[in-house]
Every structure is written in C-alpha cells, then in structure tokens.
Design a protein around this motif. Structure first.
Motif, mmCIF file in Angstrom:
data_model
loop_
_atom_site.group_PDB
_atom_site.id
_atom_site.type_symbol
_atom_site.label_atom_id
_atom_site.label_comp_id
_atom_site.label_asym_id
_atom_site.label_seq_id
_atom_site.Cartn_x
_atom_site.Cartn_y
_atom_site.Cartn_z
ATOM 1 N N ASN A 127 0.844 -1.212 0.090
ATOM 2 C CA ASN A 127 -0.063 -0.097 0.140
ATOM 3 C C ASN A 127 0.827 1.251 0.023
ATOM 4 O O ASN A 127 1.757 1.097 0.454
ATOM 5 N N HIS A 128 0.360 2.412 -0.627
ATOM 6 C CA HIS A 128 1.198 3.484 -0.708
ATOM 7 C C HIS A 128 2.371 3.297 -1.292
ATOM 8 O O HIS A 128 3.467 3.508 -0.909
ATOM 9 N N PRO A 129 2.278 2.656 -2.685
ATOM 10 C CA PRO A 129 3.418 2.193 -3.329
ATOM 11 C C PRO A 129 4.340 3.164 -3.873
ATOM 12 O O PRO A 129 4.161 4.482 -4.020
ATOM 13 N N ASP A 130 5.757 2.745 -3.525
ATOM 14 C CA ASP A 130 6.883 3.619 -4.057
ATOM 15 C C ASP A 130 7.374 3.195 -5.320
ATOM 16 O O ASP A 130 6.948 2.253 -5.841
ATOM 17 N N ASP B 93 3.182 7.905 -6.344
ATOM 18 C CA ASP B 93 3.339 9.135 -5.773
ATOM 19 C C ASP B 93 4.191 10.049 -6.803
ATOM 20 O O ASP B 93 4.339 9.515 -8.129
ATOM 21 N N ILE B 94 4.688 10.994 -6.386
ATOM 22 C CA ILE B 94 5.086 12.161 -7.472
ATOM 23 C C ILE B 94 6.352 11.372 -8.007
ATOM 24 O O ILE B 94 6.807 11.668 -9.316
ATOM 25 N N GLU B 95 7.513 10.943 -7.367
ATOM 26 C CA GLU B 95 8.662 10.419 -7.632
ATOM 27 C C GLU B 95 8.405 9.364 -8.790
ATOM 28 O O GLU B 95 9.027 9.406 -9.948
ATOM 29 N N TYR C 204 7.138 10.556 -11.809
ATOM 30 C CA TYR C 204 8.462 11.085 -12.747
ATOM 31 C C TYR C 204 8.951 10.190 -13.533
ATOM 32 O O TYR C 204 9.464 10.226 -14.845
ATOM 33 N N VAL C 205 9.403 8.972 -12.847
ATOM 34 C CA VAL C 205 10.069 7.757 -13.531
ATOM 35 C C VAL C 205 9.226 7.222 -14.730
ATOM 36 O O VAL C 205 9.534 7.068 -15.974
ATOM 37 N N LEU C 206 7.901 6.993 -14.638
ATOM 38 C CA LEU C 206 6.720 6.446 -15.485
ATOM 39 C C LEU C 206 6.702 7.415 -16.684
ATOM 40 O O LEU C 206 6.912 7.106 -18.089
ATOM 41 N N ASP C 207 6.895 8.639 -16.452
ATOM 42 C CA ASP C 207 6.784 9.548 -17.494
ATOM 43 C C ASP C 207 8.161 9.739 -18.209
ATOM 44 O O ASP C 207 8.229 9.632 -19.555
ATOM 45 N N TYR C 208 9.363 9.747 -17.692
ATOM 46 C CA TYR C 208 10.423 9.887 -18.110
ATOM 47 C C TYR C 208 10.754 8.691 -19.000
ATOM 48 O O TYR C 208 11.260 8.786 -20.309
ATOM 49 N N PHE C 209 10.099 7.398 -18.771
ATOM 50 C CA PHE C 209 10.470 6.267 -19.777
ATOM 51 C C PHE C 209 9.251 5.990 -20.630
ATOM 52 O O PHE C 209 9.019 4.978 -21.347
ATOM 53 N N LYS C 210 8.212 6.779 -20.525
ATOM 54 C CA LYS C 210 7.051 6.658 -21.311
ATOM 55 C C LYS C 210 6.330 5.327 -21.185
ATOM 56 O O LYS C 210 5.932 4.603 -22.009
ATOM 57 N N ILE C 211 6.040 5.086 -19.729
ATOM 58 C CA ILE C 211 5.566 3.731 -19.474
ATOM 59 C C ILE C 211 4.230 3.958 -18.894
ATOM 60 O O ILE C 211 4.030 5.054 -17.834
ATOM 61 N N PRO C 212 3.087 3.209 -19.288
ATOM 62 C CA PRO C 212 1.842 3.557 -18.548
ATOM 63 C C PRO C 212 1.591 2.876 -17.291
ATOM 64 O O PRO C 212 2.257 1.961 -16.919
ATOM 65 N N THR C 213 0.772 3.547 -16.474
ATOM 66 C CA THR C 213 0.769 3.201 -15.094
ATOM 67 C C THR C 213 -0.152 2.176 -14.950
ATOM 68 O O THR C 213 -0.965 1.901 -15.576
ATOM 69 N N PRO C 214 0.440 1.247 -13.901
ATOM 70 C CA PRO C 214 -0.217 -0.061 -13.873
ATOM 71 C C PRO C 214 -1.948 0.174 -13.203
ATOM 72 O O PRO C 214 -2.083 1.366 -12.973
ATOM 73 N N ALA C 215 -2.651 -0.868 -13.196
ATOM 74 C CA ALA C 215 -4.038 -0.614 -13.173
ATOM 75 C C ALA C 215 -4.215 -0.629 -11.690
ATOM 76 O O ALA C 215 -3.295 -1.238 -10.978
ATOM 77 N N VAL C 216 -5.136 0.152 -10.864
ATOM 78 C CA VAL C 216 -5.243 0.299 -9.478
ATOM 79 C C VAL C 216 -6.436 -0.823 -9.282
ATOM 80 O O VAL C 216 -7.418 -0.954 -9.791
ATOM 81 N N VAL C 217 -6.162 -1.529 -8.215
ATOM 82 C CA VAL C 217 -7.050 -2.581 -7.749
ATOM 83 C C VAL C 217 -7.557 -2.329 -6.489
ATOM 84 O O VAL C 217 -6.769 -1.835 -5.496
ATOM 85 N N ARG C 218 -8.742 -2.478 -6.007
ATOM 86 C CA ARG C 218 -9.427 -2.284 -4.657
ATOM 87 C C ARG C 218 -9.414 -3.507 -3.838
ATOM 88 O O ARG C 218 -9.543 -3.501 -2.675
ATOM 89 N N LYS D 99 14.819 14.558 -6.427
ATOM 90 C CA LYS D 99 14.669 16.162 -5.992
ATOM 91 C C LYS D 99 13.020 16.075 -6.558
ATOM 92 O O LYS D 99 12.357 16.870 -6.001
ATOM 93 N N ALA D 100 12.442 15.368 -7.624
ATOM 94 C CA ALA D 100 11.198 15.472 -7.818
ATOM 95 C C ALA D 100 10.350 14.857 -7.046
ATOM 96 O O ALA D 100 9.112 15.512 -6.522
ATOM 97 N N GLY D 101 10.553 13.723 -6.320
ATOM 98 C CA GLY D 101 10.068 12.973 -5.158
ATOM 99 C C GLY D 101 10.021 14.197 -3.913
ATOM 100 O O GLY D 101 9.025 13.729 -2.792
ATOM 101 N N ALA D 102 10.963 14.882 -3.600
ATOM 102 C CA ALA D 102 11.124 15.841 -2.623
ATOM 103 C C ALA D 102 10.279 17.143 -2.692
ATOM 104 O O ALA D 102 10.489 17.856 -1.657
ATOM 105 N N VAL D 103 9.653 17.068 -3.805
ATOM 106 C CA VAL D 103 8.788 18.332 -3.925
ATOM 107 C C VAL D 103 7.599 18.348 -2.845
ATOM 108 O O VAL D 103 6.479 17.515 -3.187
#
Length: 309
Positions: free
Chosen positions: A10-13, A44-46, A49-63, A185-189
């Motif tokens: 939970n609260h994945p990094d 999270d923000i960090e 940043y990584v997913l955007d940098y490498f142009k990778i889609p976000t995994p699905a969110v499951v509840r 630094k992106a994650g520390a904003v």
C-alpha cells in the motif's frame, strides 16, 4: 490463461511499482500464465516522474485481491497489503524486508538483504538469461536509486551497485547520476502537501509485540517548509491515533542531501522511541543524524526495545 496479480505494498513507492512491473515482464517471458502488475493506490510524485520519463503506462489500480492468485513484491506484512489480502492465494513473495507473513501452504520465497527488491529481480533476470528491455531496465534502475538514495543510503550493498551500473547501461540513460538526482528531487517536492498528505503518503504499518506501529516518511531537500506545518501535522497524527487505535505514530522527515532525519513521535508507546534511540524527545521530536532507512535503522531498534520491555 491463468491471471496472476503482482502487487507491491500500500502507498506504493518506486521500488514497489517498478518491481511489480519488472517481475511481471520476467514471469510472462518464462511461464504459461499472465502476470499482471497492479497497484493499490496511484503512484507518488517520484514514481510518476519515472513512468513519464520512460514513457511507461501506469499499472491498473485494484481495490481487492479476494479470490485472486497473487505474488507480493517489496513487502510481506499483512498490515501493508490490501484489506482482503487473506482471501487471496499467495503464490510467491520477493522482498528485501524482515519476514512477518504466515501462509497456509508452502510458497516460493525470495528474500535478500539488499537495498531494493528490484536488485533481487535484476539478478533473477541474469540467472535465467532473460534479456531486459531498456524501459524495464529504467524502472529497476529507478527503484534502486529510490531505495538506496542514489547508492548513498545505509541499505546499499555491492549487489545494488552492480545492478545499478548494468541497468544504467541497458536503460540508455546518458547521465545516470544526474537522472537519479533529478528523480529524487522530483519526489522531494512538497510545496503543496497538506498535513494529511504528509502522514498518509509514504507510510507503512507494523505490528510489534502486539502493538500497532505506523511510520510515515517524507524525503526533502529542506526541512524548513515541513517544520512550518508541524503543529498541524501533529494534530493530524493525533486524529489518526484516536480513530485507528495506533499505539505509536512516527513521522520521519529525511533530508536526502544531508542524510539525516527529524522524527516526530506521538502515541502511548512514545517512550519506546527514547529507549530505542537512546535519546530524549523535545517537543515530541528527536534529531537522528545518518538515519534515513525505516527498514534498517528504525524498525530493528524498535523491535529490540519492545523485546526488552
């Protein structure tokens, strides 16, 4: 084809998400089932940043993972997984934290005392002779950077350093140290963070000697903006303690440049922190130079102090 969820805490990094995605790719290369990386909350923000940098889609969110076959990465404690975790079938765990989980049957377990779960997965790729795509290498590289603070943190091992260099080469990142610094630094904003954001962002829960422990952590390049909000942050911590019967709540502000932390401590078991760190709290806080890791520098001391009670 059988579907298997690959899930971080939970609260994945960045390590939780990067490990889930890189392990899923590996499993899909070698097994006859469909491994699906999933997350329990948005990145999270960090990690964004990584997913955007490498142009990778976000995994699905499951509840829910009820009635699902799952593989856990970067965690193994029930308190850190989805609420209906016990209604799933755990097939395997790949992790670098202390072991806590109990299962009702034997499972595949891969646990090593390294800086990041991604390091373990990288060496599994090497062992099996599976080529690593550049984007997957970038994910694993970023996970190692995140969890080891660019190889400067106390959890860093020689295996992390080897994986870091090899993944840097494969990923095609031209200046990996610069990339890593910008990523951290992106994650520390934290300019727009509310008190609720601070205590509910990067947070993990533990049960130690029957006590419920909650530790939230924020990485910063300057503690001053957080300290300006500390009264409101403490109020939110106390609300959580009252509502969720938390015995100890620690909020850790970690300076990623100076490699030190200021820790806010609240709850009925606050005295255990003084014992664990051989310190005295002042205004519910203590300064800990060199302390940056929950896994290696905080939890072991708390366990030792609780056992000594």
């Amino acid at each position: 084809m059988t579907e298997v969820y690959v899930l971080g805490h939970n609260h994945p990094d960045t390590d939780a998400i990067g490990s889930a995605m890189s392990l899923s790719y590996l499993l899909n290369e070698i097994y006859n089932f469909k491994a699906i990386p999933v997350i329990s909350q948005k990145p999270d923000i960090e990690t964004r940043y990584v997913l955007d940098y490498f142009k990778i889609p976000t995994p699905a969110v499951v509840r829910t993972v009820a009635n699902k076959q799952i593989i856990l990465v970067d965690h193994n404690e029930i308190a850190q997984s989805l609420a209906d975790f016990k209604n799933s079938e755990v097939l395997a765990i790949i992790d670098h934290h202390k072991l806590e989980i109990e299962t009702n049957k034997p499972i595949y377990l891969l646990s090593e005392p390294v800086g990041a779960t991604a390091t373990i997965i990288y060496f599994k790729y090497k062992e099996l002779g599976i080529s690593i795509p550049a984007k997957i290498a970038g994910l694993m590289l970023s996970a190692i950077i995140s969890d080891t603070l660019l190889l400067k943190g106390p959890t860093t091992t020689e295996k992390d350093c080897v994986a870091y260099q090899d993944l840097a080469d494969i990923s095609g990142v031209a200046d990996v140290d610069r990339y890593g610094t910008e990523m951290l630094k992106a994650g520390a904003v934290i300019n727009n963070n509310t008190p609720e954001d601070f205590i509910n962002g990067d947070v993990k829960e533990y049960f130690i000697q029957g006590k419920r422990i909650r530790i939230a952590q924020v990485y910063v390049t300057d503690m001053a903006p957080v300290l300006e909000k500390i009264t409101d942050i403490k109020n939110e911590m106390n609300k959580h303690i009252s509502k969720n019967y938390c015995d100890l709540f620690m909020f850790v502000m970690t300076d990623i440049l100076k490699i030190n932390s200021m820790i806010v401590v609240l709850g009925d078991e606050r005295a255990i922190v003084e014992q664990a760190f051989s310190t005295k709290l002042a205004h519910d806080m203590c300064y800990q130079p060199g302390v940056v890791s929950r896994k290696k520098q905080i939890i072991p001391l708390l366990i030792k102090a609780f056992l000594a009670k």
